[in-house]
Design an enzyme around this catalytic site. Structure first.
Site, PDB file in Angstrom:
ATOM      1  N   SER A  31       0.833  -1.193   0.000  1.00 38.95           N
ATOM      2  CA  SER A  31       0.000   0.000   0.000  1.00 38.95           C
ATOM      3  C   SER A  31       0.865   1.239   0.000  1.00 38.95           C
ATOM      4  O   SER A  31       2.025   1.193   0.389  1.00 38.95           O
ATOM      5  CB  SER A  31      -0.931   0.011   1.201  1.00 38.95           C
ATOM      6  OG  SER A  31      -0.223   0.485   2.322  1.00 38.95           O
ATOM      7  N   LYS A  32       0.247   2.330  -0.436  1.00 36.65           N
ATOM      8  CA  LYS A  32       1.010   3.575  -0.544  1.00 36.65           C
ATOM      9  C   LYS A  32       1.504   4.023   0.810  1.00 36.65           C
ATOM     10  O   LYS A  32       2.530   4.642   0.931  1.00 36.65           O
ATOM     11  CB  LYS A  32       0.144   4.667  -1.151  1.00 36.65           C
ATOM     12  CG  LYS A  32      -0.022   4.474  -2.621  1.00 36.65           C
ATOM     13  CD  LYS A  32      -0.772   5.623  -3.234  1.00 36.65           C
ATOM     14  CE  LYS A  32      -1.380   5.140  -4.526  1.00 36.65           C
ATOM     15  NZ  LYS A  32      -2.471   5.909  -5.001  1.00 36.65           N
ATOM     16  N   ARG A  33       0.734   3.670   1.832  1.00 35.57           N
ATOM     17  CA  ARG A  33       1.131   4.104   3.169  1.00 35.57           C
ATOM     18  C   ARG A  33       2.471   3.522   3.587  1.00 35.57           C
ATOM     19  O   ARG A  33       3.204   4.108   4.331  1.00 35.57           O
ATOM     20  CB  ARG A  33       0.042   3.758   4.193  1.00 35.57           C
ATOM     21  CG  ARG A  33      -0.754   4.977   4.608  1.00 35.57           C
ATOM     22  CD  ARG A  33      -2.020   4.596   5.304  1.00 35.57           C
ATOM     23  NE  ARG A  33      -2.918   3.933   4.388  1.00 35.57           N
ATOM     24  CZ  ARG A  33      -3.481   2.751   4.610  1.00 35.57           C
ATOM     25  NH1 ARG A  33      -3.231   2.093   5.706  1.00 35.57           N
ATOM     26  NH2 ARG A  33      -4.290   2.222   3.728  1.00 35.57           N
ATOM     27  N   GLY A  91       4.814   3.340   1.742  1.00 34.86           N
ATOM     28  CA  GLY A  91       5.790   3.937   0.828  1.00 34.86           C
ATOM     29  C   GLY A  91       6.117   2.882  -0.203  1.00 34.86           C
ATOM     30  O   GLY A  91       5.423   1.883  -0.329  1.00 34.86           O
TER      31      GLY A  91
END
Ligand code: GLU
Length: 487
Positions: free
Chosen positions: A253-255, A257
């Protein structure tokens, strides 16, 4: 046999996701391993999600990893234009065709009606799904309302009962219950098609023979499949690539990174390593070879090695492959690659530390150990520093006292002073010092530990003879002097 043609069809919603790089790579390899074409098509019909500059950055980053297209918005080609918003008239014609043949219908439901419908479905704990209110309007009524200027969307007429059986090249037959499929929107009220519609039309018109895309698109497949059938077109071979999970089994996930190829680029991962890593996310070579160049992959990649079990994104594996590819670089090339990570130091550097010779030495010193190019910044800070800062205790090896460590440094310094600048290189200095230590029955650690710390100020660093070489005679001796005088 017709030429094999694959496409990458990204939406310009931002930087290229690592999953899309894998999709691009698999499509490229399937095409190129069979002398086929690889096409870039931009799916930008969802204006809300579009990010400015995304197309340019997609093209740039794919070029950086050396995935080359045969056709695309930047290259042109026989199926141009390759940007969907430049093809709107085409979709309109096909939507009309589908309306006439009964494969689709106009839906005049207002936004308010749809909201109420969804609220009621939610209250009744039903899946949110269009209730097919306009599906059975007569052709005449539908035509009249459209002609009078009433707003409408065009929806696909999905089967109401039974099963839709689709075929995926990796999974075989997959059955979907018709009851789970919605009469979804093909053309929005502004006349712009949804991705589901535009991509089928384009895959057909662009003579796409195989579609590689992520498994997350599998639920869309029956809609796509039924559209091909409604038009009477041949369905391309679909290959849904396995999910990519993180080591804990969760989604990337983007969270966390680390999902954009640009992120990896800026951390100093090499394109060779990213390609090598991504191909192993869903492809299993016949032998235990795990290092591949793109050219080798074009030769050895085959459909048979592809699997459907989720691929695990293991950063340690990526680091290992990146380290390998860094070690393959000629020192001179490595210098160019590490320069951006040293720019702050280089801006302040004086004397020999400004020279390419110094950078060549740095690259030589660190090449074996680097996992990613950005690691260089911290690893060589002590070489650029005018003055290094460390606790005097660090000079102490095992049960030496500080005084003894410093006395050993004085002895070493005297030996070093005798070595001329011309002979000042790792092999010569090492031979000279080691022979002297052995001849005098001295313990290597008692001398080389304080020497290494005096030069680096670090608990861990490259070896002392390498550092002496990089720092040259004058600065090395200055660092020894400050260690000798340390309180
Ligand atoms: N436009 C879709 C995306 O953004 C592509 C899906 C497909 O390849 O069919 O990923």
């Amino acid at each position: 046999m017709n030429k094999i043609r694959l496409r990458l069809a990204p939406s310009p919603t931002g930087f290229l996701h690592i999953g899309n790089l894998r999709t691009a790579l698999f499509g490229y390899l399937l095409a190129k391993s069979q002398n086929g074409d690889f096409i870039l098509r931009i799916e930008d019909t969802d204006e809300k999600r579009e990010v400015e500059g995304a197309v340019e950055s997609l093209i740039k980053i794919l070029d950086w990893v050396d995935i080359k297209f045969d056709e695309g918005p930047h290259l042109g080609g026989p199926c141009a234009p390759y940007i969907q918003t430049e093809r709107l008239a085409i979709y309109k014609d096909y939507a009309e065709q589908l309306l006439k043949s009964g494969g689709a219908y106009r839906c005049f439901c207002s936004a308010e009606r749809l909201t109420t419908m969804r609220e009621e479905q939610a209250a009744a704990k039903l899946a949110p799904r269009y209730d097919r209110h306009c599906r059975d309007l007569s052709q005449t009524e539908s035509d009249q309302r459209a002609a009078s200027g009433e707003a409408f969307v065009i929806r696909q007429k999905m089967p109401i009962e039974g099963e839709v059986i689709v075929y995926d090249e990796l999974r075989g037959e997959i059955k979907f219950k018709a009851a789970d499929l919605e009469d979804h929107v093909l053309i929005k009220s502004n006349g712009v098609p949804t991705y589901q519609f535009a991509s089928v039309i384009d895959d057909h018109l662009m003579a796409i023979s195989h579609v590689t895309r992520g498994e997350e698109w599998l639920p869309s497949y029956p809609k796509n499949f039924l559209l091909y059938q409604a038009f009477g077109w041949e369905v391309p071979k679909f290959i849904h690539l396995p999910l990519i999970l993180n080591k804990g089994g969760g989604k990337l996930s983007k969270r966390q990174g680390d999902v954009f190829v640009e992120d990896y680029k800026s951390k100093g991962y090499l394109p060779e390593a990213l390609v090598n890593f991504c191909v192993l996310l869903g492809w299993h070579p016949k032998t235990d070879q795990e290092i591949f160049t793109l050219d080798e992959l074009i030769k050895s990649f085959s459909f048979e090695g592809m699997g459907i079990s989720p691929a695990v994104f293991d950063v340690e594996k990526l680091d290992y492959l990146n380290g390998y590819w860094i070690r393959q670089k000629a020192t001179k090339e490595l210098v160019e690659l590490i320069k951006p990570y040293l720019s702050n130091y280089l801006a302040d550097a004086q004397g020999f530390k400004k020279t390419d010779d110094f950078l060549m030495n740095i690259a030589w010193l660190e090449q074996e150990r680097l996992k990613k190019l950005s690691d260089i910044t911290d690893r060589v800070a002590y070489l650029f520093a005018d003055k290094i800062d460390y606790e005097s205790d660090l000079l102490i090896w095992k049960n030496l006292t500080l005084k003894e460590a410093q006395a050993n440094l004085i002895e070493i310094k005297e030996k070093l002073l005798l070595i001329s600048e011309n002979d000042w290189n790792k092999d010569f200095i090492e031979k000279n010092i080691i022979e002297w230590l052995k001849a005098n029955n001295k313990k290597v650690g008692d001398y080389l530990w304080p020497l290494r710390v005096a030069l680096s100020g670090q608990k861990n660093s490259a070896g002392p003879f390498e550092i002496l070489t990089v720092l040259k005679k004058t600065e090395s001796l200055q660092r020894l002097d400050s260690a000798i005088n340390k309180k």
